[in-house]
Design a protein around this motif. Structure first.
Motif: not given
Length: 414
Positions: A382-408
């Motif tokens: 839920e927190a991984i999804d929350g990277l895109k839903e908080g005050s800085v949605p770009q944080m999901h990309f910055y933390k490389r969530g686009v690479v490992w997010g769905e698999a994790v």
């Protein structure tokens, strides 16, 4: 002669002699009692004197176990601490939505440093990284400015904090050489021996390296810009109001997604330039907090990310962060043996003499499997999804969530 004359007259000589003997015996006995009492008193006095000297020697011996540093806060001793059986701190700082804030908490000065069962392995790793990476992990910018700050922290940690806080791991020895009295800190775990006081001839970088070989913590020293040094009117203050702080020195063996060498000599704003939302959300408040932090106040915070490698030293682009324009590709699945929740326990405090700021952090790597096994898998997903839903949605990309997010997330929710 009367019949009475034939009787032997009673003699009182024996009685008088017996009385004299009794008196002599009584005086002798009293004399013995007096001697016994005096002996007891003497023994009591001697015993008390011995006990007093033992207590004084014990106190003197205790005080010689560490160097006095009255300008620093008091530190609570852990006499029975066993690093071999102490589990690493379990940080779980993720939340359903990510908001970019400082999220600071007060920290007890006694808890500035933490030790655990990974200590020996971590110190061996740090020695290896320092030998391989050189100035990328240990460097000094303006030596004449930062050296007093490095010396101040070095002598406090090596001479006071470590032998006092963790006496089962570190022992201070008093020694005498041609130059005079000195103190050496023995690391009872690694068997290394280092000076507890900094020699004027010892390079600043070597002091930093010694800290890196002794403590599983990364230290970054920040000073106000030179033209913002305290004026005569502010010389007694703990800080320079609204100063911009510069990174002047570091020992940093566990960088996550950045090369410390590229940050040396830069302001906080420049250091955090790649962080999404930093200028708008946090830059002003962080500058203000850093410039006004008082001596004696210690604070901490924690961050988190997911990494798909076990490298504590992860410097440079393409490691733990992604930036605009980077070529990234999504993972189909993760290698659970090499996927970790990576957290930093960060601390900040101001040195009492030099007024320099010391930002430090200890890095923890938790296997993703452990997070799932302890029942926090869905919470982290839920927190991984929350990277895109908080005050800085770009944080999901910055933390490389686009690479490992769905698999994790698939793994955590399976």
């Amino acid at each position: 002669m009367s019949r009475f004359d034939s009787l032997e007259k009673p003699s009182f000589t024996w009685h008088w002699r017996s009385l004299d003997d009794f008196k002599k015996t009584s005086w002798f006995t009293l004399g013995n009692y007096s001697n016994v009492i005096l002996l007891i008193v003497f023994l009591l006095l001697a015993f008390n004197q011995i006990r007093r000297k033992q207590n004084e020697a014990k106190k003197a011996g205790f005080e010689k176990r560490y160097l006095k540093a009255p300008e620093f806060p008091e530190v609570e001793e852990l006499p029975d601490f066993d690093w071999r059986t102490t589990e690493p701190l379990q940080l779980r700082p993720f939340k359903p939505k990510y908001h970019l804030t400082m999220a600071l908490e007060n920290l007890s000065p006694s808890e500035l440093l933490l030790m655990d069962k990974n200590y020996a392995d971590r110190i061996a790793y740090r020695r290896k990284i320092m030998a391989e990476e050189g100035e990328h992990v240990v460097a000094v910018n303006e030596d004449y400015r930062v050296r007093p700050a490095v010396v101040e922290l070095y002598q406090y940690l090596m001479g006071t904090y470590l032998p006092l806080r963790f006496p089962s791991m570190f022992k201070l020895h008093e020694a005498f050489y041609e130059a005079g009295q000195t103190f050496m800190l023995e690391n009872l775990v690694t068997k290394a021996l280092f000076p507890a006081k900094a020699s004027p001839s010892t390079p600043t970088a070597m002091l930093l390296e010694t800290l890196g070989r002794t403590i599983d913590e990364d230290f970054l020293f920040l000073l106000p810009e030179e033209d913002e040094d305290p004026s005569p009117d502010n010389k007694d203050k703990d800080y320079v109001p609204d100063a911009k702080y510069i990174l002047e020195a570091y020992v940093c063996c566990c960088p996550s997604g950045f090369d410390p060498r590229e940050k040396l000599g830069k302001r906080l704003a420049s250091i955090h330039e790649p962080v999404p939302g930093y200028p708008a959300k946090i830059e002003a408040s962080m500058d203000r907090f850093f410039s006004r932090l008082e001596v004696g106040k210690y604070v901490r915070r924690a961050n988190w990310s997911i990494t798909t490698n076990k490298n504590l030293y992860s410097a440079g682009k393409g490691t733990n962060h992604a930036h605009e324009g980077d070529d990234v590709s999504e993972l189909e699945e993760i290698d659970t043996e090499n996927t970790f929740l990576r957290c930093e326990r960060q601390t900040l405090h101001r040195l009492p003499k030099t007024k320099a700021l010391v930002f430090a952090f200890k890095t923890y790597m938790y296997p993703i499997k452990d997070v799932k096994d302890e029942g926090k898998g869905r919470e982290l997903a839920e927190a991984i999804d929350g990277l895109k839903e908080g005050s800085v949605p770009q944080m999901h990309f910055y933390k490389r969530g686009v690479v490992w997010g769905e698999a994790v997330k698939r793994y955590l929710r399976s």
